[in-house]
Structures are given as C-alpha cells and as structure tokens.
Design a protein around this motif. Structure first.
Motif, PDB file in Angstrom:
ATOM      1  N   LEU A 208      -2.540 -48.298  -8.684  1.00 37.19           N
ATOM      2  CA  LEU A 208      -1.810 -47.031  -8.682  1.00 37.19           C
ATOM      3  C   LEU A 208      -2.687 -45.822  -9.001  1.00 37.19           C
ATOM      4  O   LEU A 208      -2.177 -44.719  -9.188  1.00 37.19           O
ATOM      5  CB  LEU A 208      -0.641 -47.098  -9.675  1.00 37.19           C
ATOM      6  CG  LEU A 208       0.443 -48.126  -9.352  1.00 37.19           C
ATOM      7  CD1 LEU A 208       1.540 -48.097 -10.402  1.00 37.19           C
ATOM      8  CD2 LEU A 208       1.032 -47.872  -7.974  1.00 37.19           C
ATOM      9  N   ASP A 209      -4.009 -46.013  -9.097  1.00 33.19           N
ATOM     10  CA  ASP A 209      -4.884 -44.859  -9.299  1.00 33.19           C
ATOM     11  C   ASP A 209      -4.723 -43.886  -8.139  1.00 33.19           C
ATOM     12  O   ASP A 209      -4.665 -42.671  -8.319  1.00 33.19           O
ATOM     13  CB  ASP A 209      -6.345 -45.306  -9.400  1.00 33.19           C
ATOM     14  CG  ASP A 209      -6.617 -46.057 -10.689  1.00 33.19           C
ATOM     15  OD1 ASP A 209      -5.772 -45.980 -11.585  1.00 33.19           O
ATOM     16  OD2 ASP A 209      -7.662 -46.726 -10.786  1.00 33.19           O
ATOM     17  N   TYR A 245       1.589 -31.981  -4.939  1.00 34.00           N
ATOM     18  CA  TYR A 245       0.335 -32.723  -4.899  1.00 34.00           C
ATOM     19  C   TYR A 245      -0.387 -32.405  -3.599  1.00 34.00           C
ATOM     20  O   TYR A 245       0.233 -32.022  -2.602  1.00 34.00           O
ATOM     21  CB  TYR A 245       0.574 -34.239  -4.980  1.00 34.00           C
ATOM     22  CG  TYR A 245       1.206 -34.701  -6.263  1.00 34.00           C
ATOM     23  CD1 TYR A 245       0.437 -35.154  -7.318  1.00 34.00           C
ATOM     24  CD2 TYR A 245       2.598 -34.698  -6.418  1.00 34.00           C
ATOM     25  CE1 TYR A 245       1.016 -35.592  -8.499  1.00 34.00           C
ATOM     26  CE2 TYR A 245       3.178 -35.137  -7.598  1.00 34.00           C
ATOM     27  CZ  TYR A 245       2.386 -35.577  -8.626  1.00 34.00           C
ATOM     28  OH  TYR A 245       2.957 -36.014  -9.800  1.00 34.00           O
ATOM     29  N   THR A 246      -1.692 -32.586  -3.621  1.00 37.36           N
ATOM     30  CA  THR A 246      -2.488 -32.459  -2.401  1.00 37.36           C
ATOM     31  C   THR A 246      -2.897 -33.855  -1.950  1.00 37.36           C
ATOM     32  O   THR A 246      -3.451 -34.631  -2.736  1.00 37.36           O
ATOM     33  CB  THR A 246      -3.737 -31.603  -2.635  1.00 37.36           C
ATOM     34  OG1 THR A 246      -3.323 -30.297  -3.044  1.00 37.36           O
ATOM     35  CG2 THR A 246      -4.559 -31.489  -1.367  1.00 37.36           C
ATOM     36  N   GLY A 247      -2.590 -34.146  -0.699  1.00 38.65           N
ATOM     37  CA  GLY A 247      -2.929 -35.464  -0.170  1.00 38.65           C
ATOM     38  C   GLY A 247      -3.838 -35.354   1.038  1.00 38.65           C
ATOM     39  O   GLY A 247      -4.004 -34.277   1.619  1.00 38.65           O
ATOM     40  N   THR A 248      -4.433 -36.472   1.403  1.00 38.16           N
ATOM     41  CA  THR A 248      -5.319 -36.538   2.559  1.00 38.16           C
ATOM     42  C   THR A 248      -4.766 -37.537   3.564  1.00 38.16           C
ATOM     43  O   THR A 248      -4.443 -38.675   3.199  1.00 38.16           O
ATOM     44  CB  THR A 248      -6.741 -36.965   2.145  1.00 38.16           C
ATOM     45  OG1 THR A 248      -7.224 -36.070   1.152  1.00 38.16           O
ATOM     46  CG2 THR A 248      -7.680 -36.959   3.338  1.00 38.16           C
ATOM     47  N   VAL A 249      -4.644 -37.112   4.809  1.00 45.38           N
ATOM     48  CA  VAL A 249      -4.147 -38.007   5.852  1.00 45.38           C
ATOM     49  C   VAL A 249      -5.183 -39.107   6.071  1.00 45.38           C
ATOM     50  O   VAL A 249      -6.337 -38.838   6.413  1.00 45.38           O
ATOM     51  CB  VAL A 249      -3.889 -37.245   7.163  1.00 45.38           C
ATOM     52  CG1 VAL A 249      -3.452 -38.207   8.261  1.00 45.38           C
ATOM     53  CG2 VAL A 249      -2.825 -36.176   6.947  1.00 45.38           C
ATOM     54  N   LYS A 281      -4.012 -38.847  -5.126  1.00 41.83           N
ATOM     55  CA  LYS A 281      -4.444 -39.263  -6.455  1.00 41.83           C
ATOM     56  C   LYS A 281      -3.238 -39.211  -7.383  1.00 41.83           C
ATOM     57  O   LYS A 281      -2.555 -38.190  -7.483  1.00 41.83           O
ATOM     58  CB  LYS A 281      -5.568 -38.373  -6.983  1.00 41.83           C
ATOM     59  CG  LYS A 281      -6.107 -38.813  -8.334  1.00 41.83           C
ATOM     60  CD  LYS A 281      -7.355 -38.055  -8.718  1.00 41.83           C
ATOM     61  CE  LYS A 281      -7.859 -38.469 -10.095  1.00 41.83           C
ATOM     62  NZ  LYS A 281      -8.142 -39.912 -10.162  1.00 41.83           N
ATOM     63  N   ASN A 282      -2.970 -40.313  -8.063  1.00 45.60           N
ATOM     64  CA  ASN A 282      -1.767 -40.436  -8.886  1.00 45.60           C
ATOM     65  C   ASN A 282      -2.062 -40.020 -10.329  1.00 45.60           C
ATOM     66  O   ASN A 282      -3.008 -40.494 -10.945  1.00 45.60           O
ATOM     67  CB  ASN A 282      -1.260 -41.887  -8.853  1.00 45.60           C
ATOM     68  CG  ASN A 282       0.102 -42.037  -9.470  1.00 45.60           C
ATOM     69  OD1 ASN A 282       0.734 -41.070  -9.885  1.00 45.60           O
ATOM     70  ND2 ASN A 282       0.583 -43.262  -9.516  1.00 45.60           N
ATOM     71  N   ASP A 283      -1.236 -39.132 -10.850  1.00 42.48           N
ATOM     72  CA  ASP A 283      -1.369 -38.708 -12.238  1.00 42.48           C
ATOM     73  C   ASP A 283      -0.505 -39.532 -13.178  1.00 42.48           C
ATOM     74  O   ASP A 283      -0.365 -39.215 -14.364  1.00 42.48           O
ATOM     75  CB  ASP A 283      -1.012 -37.231 -12.379  1.00 42.48           C
ATOM     76  CG  ASP A 283       0.423 -36.930 -11.925  1.00 42.48           C
ATOM     77  OD1 ASP A 283       1.123 -37.881 -11.504  1.00 42.48           O
ATOM     78  OD2 ASP A 283       0.835 -35.753 -11.985  1.00 42.48           O
ATOM     79  N   GLY A 284       0.092 -40.602 -12.658  1.00 39.62           N
ATOM     80  CA  GLY A 284       0.957 -41.455 -13.458  1.00 39.62           C
ATOM     81  C   GLY A 284       2.428 -41.195 -13.223  1.00 39.62           C
ATOM     82  O   GLY A 284       3.279 -42.013 -13.602  1.00 39.62           O
ATOM     83  N   TYR A 285       2.745 -40.074 -12.562  1.00 38.60           N
ATOM     84  CA  TYR A 285       4.144 -39.733 -12.319  1.00 38.60           C
ATOM     85  C   TYR A 285       4.690 -40.454 -11.091  1.00 38.60           C
ATOM     86  O   TYR A 285       5.860 -40.829 -11.048  1.00 38.60           O
ATOM     87  CB  TYR A 285       4.276 -38.214 -12.142  1.00 38.60           C
ATOM     88  CG  TYR A 285       5.684 -37.739 -11.856  1.00 38.60           C
ATOM     89  CD1 TYR A 285       6.614 -37.590 -12.883  1.00 38.60           C
ATOM     90  CD2 TYR A 285       6.077 -37.425 -10.554  1.00 38.60           C
ATOM     91  CE1 TYR A 285       7.906 -37.164 -12.613  1.00 38.60           C
ATOM     92  CE2 TYR A 285       7.354 -36.991 -10.282  1.00 38.60           C
ATOM     93  CZ  TYR A 285       8.271 -36.861 -11.314  1.00 38.60           C
ATOM     94  OH  TYR A 285       9.547 -36.438 -11.046  1.00 38.60           O
ATOM     95  N   LEU A 286       3.863 -40.627 -10.094  1.00 39.45           N
ATOM     96  CA  LEU A 286       4.304 -41.198  -8.827  1.00 39.45           C
ATOM     97  C   LEU A 286       4.505 -42.701  -8.946  1.00 39.45           C
ATOM     98  O   LEU A 286       3.688 -43.408  -9.516  1.00 39.45           O
ATOM     99  CB  LEU A 286       3.285 -40.879  -7.727  1.00 39.45           C
ATOM    100  CG  LEU A 286       2.954 -39.400  -7.540  1.00 39.45           C
ATOM    101  CD1 LEU A 286       1.906 -39.230  -6.467  1.00 39.45           C
ATOM    102  CD2 LEU A 286       4.207 -38.597  -7.221  1.00 39.45           C
ATOM    103  N   LYS A 287       5.613 -43.169  -8.394  1.00 40.39           N
ATOM    104  CA  LYS A 287       5.976 -44.587  -8.452  1.00 40.39           C
ATOM    105  C   LYS A 287       6.261 -45.113  -7.051  1.00 40.39           C
ATOM    106  O   LYS A 287       6.636 -44.350  -6.154  1.00 40.39           O
ATOM    107  CB  LYS A 287       7.207 -44.797  -9.338  1.00 40.39           C
ATOM    108  CG  LYS A 287       7.041 -44.295 -10.773  1.00 40.39           C
ATOM    109  CD  LYS A 287       6.032 -45.100 -11.541  1.00 40.39           C
ATOM    110  CE  LYS A 287       5.995 -44.739 -13.016  1.00 40.39           C
ATOM    111  NZ  LYS A 287       5.514 -43.370 -13.258  1.00 40.39           N
ATOM    112  N   ILE A 288       6.110 -46.413  -6.899  1.00 35.84           N
ATOM    113  CA  ILE A 288       6.396 -47.057  -5.624  1.00 35.84           C
ATOM    114  C   ILE A 288       7.877 -46.876  -5.289  1.00 35.84           C
ATOM    115  O   ILE A 288       8.749 -47.088  -6.127  1.00 35.84           O
ATOM    116  CB  ILE A 288       6.040 -48.548  -5.687  1.00 35.84           C
ATOM    117  CG1 ILE A 288       4.544 -48.723  -5.944  1.00 35.84           C
ATOM    118  CG2 ILE A 288       6.433 -49.258  -4.399  1.00 35.84           C
ATOM    119  CD1 ILE A 288       4.132 -50.153  -6.207  1.00 35.84           C
TER     120      ILE A 288
END
Length: 296
Positions: A208-209, A245-249, A281-288
């Motif tokens: 989950l990092d 959040y900023t993500g990368t495709v 990049k997960n800061d710990g808030y995002l869950k499956i």
C-alpha cells in the motif's frame, strides 16, 4: 427584507453545492498489488505472528515451520565429514624422520667437503655424501606426494556431504516465513500447529505504499490520455470537501470493454470504455475499494 434574505440563502446554498460537486472526467476504485505468500517447506507451523489488517515490513520474520528433522540430518552429515577427515594424514608428522635424516646427510656433506679441502677425505666420500642428500630429498618429495594424494582423495569424499549440508541449509532457511513486501495483511489462511506443505498459501498481503486507481474513460477522452501523464485524483474527505492527490497514468488499455455497472464515466451514455490505471503515492488514507474521481 425577507425576499432579500431568502435570495442570499439560496445563493449561498448554490455556491456550496458547486464547491462540492467539482467536475470530473472519470471515476474508479482503488486496488493494490496483492501477493499470496506460500510455504516453501512442509511440516507443522510452529509460529505465525500475524493477523488480518496488520502492517508488515519487508524482511520481517513472521513465523517458522518445524525443522527438527532437517537439523538432525545436518548434524549427521557433519559427523560423517568429521569421520572421513579423521583419516587425513599429517604430512608434517609423517615426514619428520626423513627431514631429520636430511639434516644429518647435509651436515655430513659439509663435513666431508671441509675434510676434502684439507686432503683428509676422498672425492668418492664427498660424492657418496652428496648422493645421500639427493636420495633423502627424493624420499621426502615422494612421501609428501603420496600423503597429498591421500588428503585430496579424502577431501573429495567430503565434497558431496558438504553439498548436502548446503542443500539442508537452504531448506532450513525456507522453514522461516519471511515477509518480502511492505504492506497490510488481507487474509490469513493458516494457523499455528496446522500442517502445511510446499506451495500451500499462508497469507495474502497487499503493498500500500503506492496504490492504483482503476478508472474508465470514453473513446472521446482516449486521445487526451497517455502513459506517464500527471492527473488529479479527488477522494471524499468530509461531506463538503475532497482530498486531492496527484497520480501518474501507468497504463491505458488498448482494448475497449463494456461499461462496468458500478462505474460512471463523464458520458454515461457510452457503452464502450477503456480502462486506465493511475499510480498514486499513498499517505495511509487511501484504502482498497474506495471510490475516487479523476480530472485529466
């Protein structure tokens, strides 16, 4: 005055709704790379220090499988090696007497050489002394060669035993249950004292990092998305706010598929969509399984 107050309230409410309902181009759910950790040895599980929902670090030992028989087999092989090597000759001891003979022959050679200079000895005596030195040296060389061959043969006999010990060391290492990735335990398949086997699942873990958002875009949006592109991901925080959040495709599917029932796209009338994976990049808030919106 009442009409003016009512208008202000309506305007305020509409502004709040507009702040919450930001436009987005696609929606999706978070998923992670899941790894099933399986046993690499057979036997009873003697320790298993993990629970579902527990965070584990890479390299962390979480348990071990019974290895008593492997340990005893290793001790047996070590004893066999000691027995074989006990017959190894001590070259220094077994050539000690010959080396003493050589020292005496060399002293005699020097004595006769001095006597010959004083005309107190004959050339034949000197030749005999020289021959004796040469003979003893050859005896020492022959003995060392013979004992060296014997030692080499014994070492060769222990080579297969050493290989077996290396194999057992590898099996002993595999009896340790070592977690290889940073992540959270999703499912636990085994318990202490259960008998497991090579290849049997023990637990499932998700890294989950970094987490991935699987979203869907329409064909019209496909030309505006490419691998490596940076996008904005919006996740519900409170009733009226988003976490951004900023993500990368990471991947854009090259094959269309029917719109999943649980996914809405910008154009809900589209029957065919393309899957997009976005790495965040997960800061710990995002869950499956959490939902998120994407702004391209």
């Amino acid at each position: 005055m009442k009409t003016l107050s009512l208008s202000v309230l309506i305007l305020t409410a509409l502004t709040a709704c507009n702040n919450k309902e930001e436009k987005y181009d696609a929606s999706g759910t978070f998923e992670a790379v899941e790894t099933i950790v399986s046993a690499e040895a057979s036997g009873a599980i003697k320790a298993l220090d993990l629970e579902e929902g527990q965070m584990l670090k890479a390299g962390q030992v979480v348990g071990y499988i019974d290895s008593a028989q492997l340990y005893l087999k290793k001790k047996q092989l070590q004893a066999q090696i000691s027995t074989v090597l006990s017959g190894k000759p001590n070259i220094a001891v077994q050539t000690a007497s010959l080396r003493e003979q050589l020292r005496q022959a060399e002293r005699e050679q020097r004595r006769i050489t001095n006597l010959l200079k004083a005309d107190a000895a004959t050339q034949k005596q000197l030749d005999d002394a020289h021959t004796q030195v040469v003979v003893v040296k050859k005896q020492i060389a022959a003995t060392r060669s013979s004992l060296g061959i014997t030692s080499a043969n014994l070492n060769e006999q222990t080579a297969p035993l050493n290989v077996q010990i290396q194999q057992i060391n590898d099996q002993l290492e595999k009896c340790r249950i070592v977690n290889e990735v940073n992540g959270i335990v999703l499912t636990k398949y085994a318990e202490v004292n259960e008998v497991t086997a090579d290849g049997k699942p023990i637990y499932k873990i998700a890294a989950l990092d970094f987490i991935k958002l699987r979203a869907y875009i329409t064909g019209d949006q496909l030309s505006h998305v490419k691998v490596g592109q940076r996008v904005k991901v919006l996740v519900d925080d409170t009733k009226d706010t988003y976490k951004t959040y900023t993500g990368t495709v990471e991947r854009v599917s090259d094959k269309a598929e029917f719109t999943p029932k649980t996914i809405q796209t910008k154009d809900e009338r589209a029957n065919l969509v393309y899957a997009v994976k976005i790495r965040i990049k997960n800061d710990g808030y995002l869950k499956i399984g959490m939902y998120a919106d994407v702004k391209l």
